[in-house]
Enzyme design. Structure first.
Site, PDB file in Angstrom:
ATOM      1  N   GLY A 219      -5.235  34.098  27.509  1.00  0.00           N
ATOM      2  CA  GLY A 219      -6.415  34.386  27.169  1.00  0.00           C
ATOM      3  C   GLY A 219      -7.745  33.656  27.728  1.00  0.00           C
ATOM      4  N   ARG A 220      -7.507  32.646  27.960  1.00  0.00           N
ATOM      5  CA  ARG A 220      -8.666  31.882  28.550  1.00  0.00           C
ATOM      6  C   ARG A 220      -8.154  30.720  29.537  1.00  0.00           C
ATOM      7  NH1 ARG A 220     -10.031  27.986  23.595  1.00  0.00           N
ATOM      8  NH2 ARG A 220      -8.091  27.821  22.507  1.00  0.00           N
TER       9      ARG A 220
ATOM     10  N   ASP B 285       4.753  30.875  21.388  1.00  0.00           N
ATOM     11  CA  ASP B 285       3.962  30.609  22.750  1.00  0.00           C
ATOM     12  C   ASP B 285       3.360  29.436  23.014  1.00  0.00           C
ATOM     13  OD1 ASP B 285       2.707  31.587  20.354  1.00  0.00           O
ATOM     14  OD2 ASP B 285       0.692  31.231  21.451  1.00  0.00           O
TER      15      ASP B 285
ATOM     16  N   ASP C 249      -0.187  22.839  24.928  1.00  0.00           N
ATOM     17  CA  ASP C 249      -1.342  23.457  23.958  1.00  0.00           C
ATOM     18  C   ASP C 249      -1.759  22.501  22.738  1.00  0.00           C
ATOM     19  OD1 ASP C 249      -1.496  25.493  25.630  1.00  0.00           O
ATOM     20  OD2 ASP C 249      -1.109  27.128  23.990  1.00  0.00           O
TER      21      ASP C 249
HETATM   22  P1  AMP Z   1      -3.555  29.179  21.233  1.00  0.00           P
HETATM   23  O1  AMP Z   1      -3.569  29.164  19.303  1.00  0.00           O
HETATM   24  O2  AMP Z   1      -4.769  28.036  21.405  1.00  0.00           O
HETATM   25  O3  AMP Z   1      -2.119  28.694  21.375  1.00  0.00           O
HETATM   26  O4  AMP Z   1      -3.866  30.483  21.207  1.00  0.00           O
HETATM   27  C1  AMP Z   1      -3.224  31.792  20.847  1.00  0.00           C
HETATM   28  C2  AMP Z   1      -3.587  32.950  21.944  1.00  0.00           C
HETATM   29  O5  AMP Z   1      -5.140  33.226  21.988  1.00  0.00           O
HETATM   30  C3  AMP Z   1      -3.564  32.658  23.273  1.00  0.00           C
HETATM   31  O6  AMP Z   1      -3.041  33.872  23.784  1.00  0.00           O
HETATM   32  C4  AMP Z   1      -4.589  32.252  23.751  1.00  0.00           C
HETATM   33  O7  AMP Z   1      -5.109  32.527  25.118  1.00  0.00           O
HETATM   34  C5  AMP Z   1      -5.623  33.140  22.891  1.00  0.00           C
HETATM   35  N1  AMP Z   1      -6.977  32.506  22.698  1.00  0.00           N
HETATM   36  C6  AMP Z   1      -7.267  31.616  21.983  1.00  0.00           C
HETATM   37  N2  AMP Z   1      -8.828  31.308  21.820  1.00  0.00           N
HETATM   38  C7  AMP Z   1      -9.128  31.964  22.767  1.00  0.00           C
HETATM   39  C8  AMP Z   1     -10.488  32.532  23.372  1.00  0.00           C
HETATM   40  N3  AMP Z   1     -11.576  31.726  23.014  1.00  0.00           N
HETATM   41  N4  AMP Z   1     -10.647  33.464  24.229  1.00  0.00           N
HETATM   42  C9  AMP Z   1      -9.480  34.236  24.627  1.00  0.00           C
HETATM   43  N5  AMP Z   1      -8.285  33.800  24.230  1.00  0.00           N
HETATM   44  C10 AMP Z   1      -7.993  32.937  23.423  1.00  0.00           C
HETATM   45 MG    MG Z   2      -1.423  28.573  22.908  1.00  0.00          MG
END
Ligand code: AMP
Ligand code: MG
Length: 510
Positions: free
Chosen positions: A107-108, A266, A276
C-alpha cells in the site's frame, strides 16, 4: 568496486532500474504488480544512512552527502524512469490477527528494481513513497518515528546475526501526515534478496489461480531455493525449506527476547527474514506474556505465542501451496506429507532454540536435564521481572566455583534468592563442562548482546529527530553495529531502562 567512478557520485540508477535483470520478480508480469511513480516529498533531508547496507549495493558511504542521492531515495526522481521502468507495488493478501483480511498489497511500498553487486542481487524498495492501488484507505506515507524504528532495527538485527531485510537510509520531509496527531513524513529504503511474503501465495490461492501460485513458486525456487528443483516435488521441498528457515528465525527471536508485534501472514517472509518492523520490541523486564504491540489487545502476538503463530502462519502457506504441491485431487498421502513438513517446525524450533540457549549459557556439552535448566531460568526471570538482555549478559561473569560474583546477576531479580537457587543448579551443570570460566565468558559474550534496541533508546532518537537533530540516530546505529562488544563509551546504552520507559506504548499506527 562500485559501478560508477567517483565515490560521492550517484550511480546511474535510471539506467540500472530501466533494465530489469533476468528472472527478476518484475518478469512475472502484471498479475503480480502495478507500476506507478513515487509521489515526491518536498525538501527531503537525510535522517539516517547505513554504510553496511550501502556496501551491499556497491554504494560508497560518501553518497550520503550527495543531494542527488537524497532526492532519489526520497522518491523524487522516479519520473525520470521510462514508463516500462516505473517502480511497482505488488499485490498480496493475508490473515491479520488470525482473520482473513482479503487483498492487501504494497500500500505504501514501491519496488525500484534490483541492483546486483558482487554476484548478489538485492531488491530495492521505498517505503512511504505515496499511495498505490493497494493503499485501501491509507495515505501511502510513513511517519518519521516508524521509519526511524524500521531503519534502526533492520540494521540492529543484522548486526545481531538475525536474518532480516536491511535498511539503506531514511529520508524525512516536513510534509504533514495525519495519524492520531499531525506528524511528518519519511521514506525508508529497504533492501532484501526478496520481499515475497506468505501473503503473496495466499492471494493467488484466494483468487483460485494455481497457475499464478506456480509461477511465483517457480520464481522463488529458481532465485532463492535452487536446490528444491532437484526434489521429486519441488513445491513440497520449497515448503519444507521455508518451514525450517522460519523455525530457525523464531528460535533466534525467542533467544534474544525480540517480539515482532504483528506476525500477520503478510508480514512473513518467504526467505525466513524478519520483515516489516512496526510495533516490535526487545523485552526489558522478562514476561512470557509480554505484548509489545499496544493494538494487540488479546495478546495474539505475545512473546510466548510467537512460535505458535509462526506454525499457524506456515499452515496458511501450506494451504496456499496445496494446489501446486498436488495438482490433481488432493491425495491423502500428499496431505500427510504436507502435515509432516509442517510439523517439522516443532522439532526444528525446539532443537534450534535449545542449541541457542545452550550457547547463551556457555554450555558445550549436552545433558538430558538442559531443558529443565532453561525452563527454570525463564520461569525465575518471569516471576522476578529480570531484565532479559542484562540477565544473559551478566551470566558470563558468574564463577563456576563460588557465589561471590553472583550479585551482578541476582540484583536483576526481585527475589535474589530465587536467582541464587537457579545459579546453584547452573553451577552444578557447569561442573560437567571442560572450559574454564574465562573461555566460557568470552564465548557467552559473543552470543549474549550487551546492546539491543530497547524501546526507550529508539524513542530518545525519535524525540531528538523531531527537533531536526539526527545525531542520536547515528549514534545508536554506531552502538548497535557491535552489539556484543564491550565499549565503555557506550555504557549508558546498556543500562536498565529508565522508569519512564515502562509507560511507552507502541501501536500499529505508523
Ligand atoms: P502493516 O500492518 O504495516 O504490515 O500493513 C498492513 C497493510 O496495510 C499493508 O498492505 C500495508 O501496505 C498497508 N498500509 C499500512 N499503512 C498504510 C498507509 N499509510 N498507506 C497505505 N497503505 C498502508
Ligand atoms: Mg506489513
Amino acid at each position: 568496486m562500485p559501478f560508477y567512478s567517483n565515490a560521492s557520485e550517484l550511480p546511474d540508477l535510471t539506467n540500472a532500474f530501466a533494465q530489469p535483470l533476468p528472472d527478476s520478480l518484475v518478469s512475472l508480469g502484471t498479475d503480480f504488480y502495478t507500476r506507478l511513480p513515487a509521489a515526491p516529498i518536498p525538501a527531503p533531508y537525510l535522517i539516517g544512512f547505513s554504510e553496511e547496507a550501502a556496501a551491499l549495493l556497491g554504494f560508497d558511504a560518501q553518497l550520503a552527502r550527495n543531494p542527488a542521492f537524497i532526492e532519489w531515495f526520497a522518491g523524487n526522481q522516479t519520473h525520470l524512469l521510462a514508463p516500462h521502468a516505473q517502480p511497482f507495488a505488488t499485490v498480496y493478501s493475508g490473515h491479520q490477527f488470525g482473520v482473513w483480511a482479503g487483498q492487501l498489497g504494497d500500500g505504501r511500498a514501491l519496488m525500484l528494481g534490483e541492483i546486483e553487486h558482487q554476484h548478489t542481487r538485492y531488491e530495492v524498495q521505498l517505503k512511504g513513497a505515496g499511495p498505490t492501488p493497494y493503499a485501501r484507505m491509507g495515505d501511502g506515507r510513513a511517519v518519521l518515528r516508524s521509519s526511524i524504528r524500521e531503519f534502526l532495527c533492520s540494521e540492529a538485527m543484522h548486526h545481531l546475526g538475525v536474518p532480516t531485510t536491511r535498511a539503506l537510509c531514511v529520508i524525512g520531509s516536513d510534509l504533514p501526515v495525519r495519524r492520531e496527531q499531525i506528524e511528518t513524513a519519511a521514506v525508508a529504503t529497504r533492501i532484501a534478496p526478496s520481499f515475497v511474503r506468505f501473503g503473496h501465495f495466499e492471494h493467488f490461492y484466494a483468487c483460485n489461480r494455481a497457475d499464478l501460485i506456480a509461477q511465483l513458486a517457480d520464481h522463488v525456487i529458481a532465485r532463492h531455493y535452487p536446490e528444491c528443483q532437484e526434489a521429486a516435488n519441488p513445491y513440497l521441498a520449497l515448503f519444507k525449506e521455508v518451514t525450517l528457515r522460519t523455525a530457525d528465525l523464531l528460535a533466534h527471536w525467542q533467544s534474544i527476547g525480540f517480539c515482532h508485534g504483528v506476525m500477520n501472514t503478510d508480514n512473513m517472509s518467504i526467505l525466513g527474514l524478519t520483515i516489516d518492523y512496526g510495533p516490535y520490541g526487545f523485552i526489558d523486564e522478562f514476561n512470557f506474556n509480554h505484548i509489545c504491540n499496544h493494538s494487540d489487545h488479546a495478546g495474539r502476538y505475545a512473546y510466548q505465542q510467537q512460535p505458535h503463530v509462526a506454525y499457524w502462519n506456515l499452515a496458511c502457506l501450506a494451504r496456499a501451496l496445496l494446489p501446486i504441491i498436488d495438482k490433481g485431487q488432493i491425495d491423502p498421502c500428499t496431505l500427510e506429507e504436507v502435515q509432516q513438513a509442517l510439523d517439522a517446525f516443532k522439532t526444528r524450533f525446539a532443537e534450534a532454540f535449545r542449541t541457542r540457549m545452550r550457547s547463551k549459557l556457555g554450555l558445550t556439552h549436552t545433558h538430558e536435564d538442559d531443558d529443565k535448566l532453561i525452563e527454570h531460568l525463564f520461569k525465575t526471570m518471569h516471576e522476578n521481572h529480570a531484565d532479559f538482555t542484562l540477565t544473559f549478559r551478566q551470566l558470563a561473569q558468574i564463577s563456576s566455583h563460588h557465589s561471590k560474583s553472583d550479585t551482578s546477576v541476582s540484583a536483576l531479580f526481585a527475589d535474589r534468592s530465587a536467582c541464587q537457587a537457579w545459579l546453584c543448579d547452573y553451577r552444578t551443570r557447569l561442573s560437567i563442562e571442560s572450559r574454564d570460566d574465562i573461555e566460557r565468558a568470552v564465548a557467552m559474550n559473543r552470543v549474549n548482546p550487551k546492546y539491543v534496541l530497547r524501546n526507550y533508546l529508539v524513542e530518545n532518537a525519535i524525540q531528538r529527530a523531531k527537533q531536526k537533530d539526527f545525531s542520536e540516530v547515528e549514534q545508536l546505529l554506531n552502538v548497535l553495529r557491535h552489539p556484543f562488544d564491550e565499549a565503555p563509551k557506550y555504557q549508558a546504552y546498556a543500562q536498565l531502562p529508565p522508569s519512564w520507559a515502562s509507560s511507552l506504548e507502541v501501536s500499529c499506527s505508523s
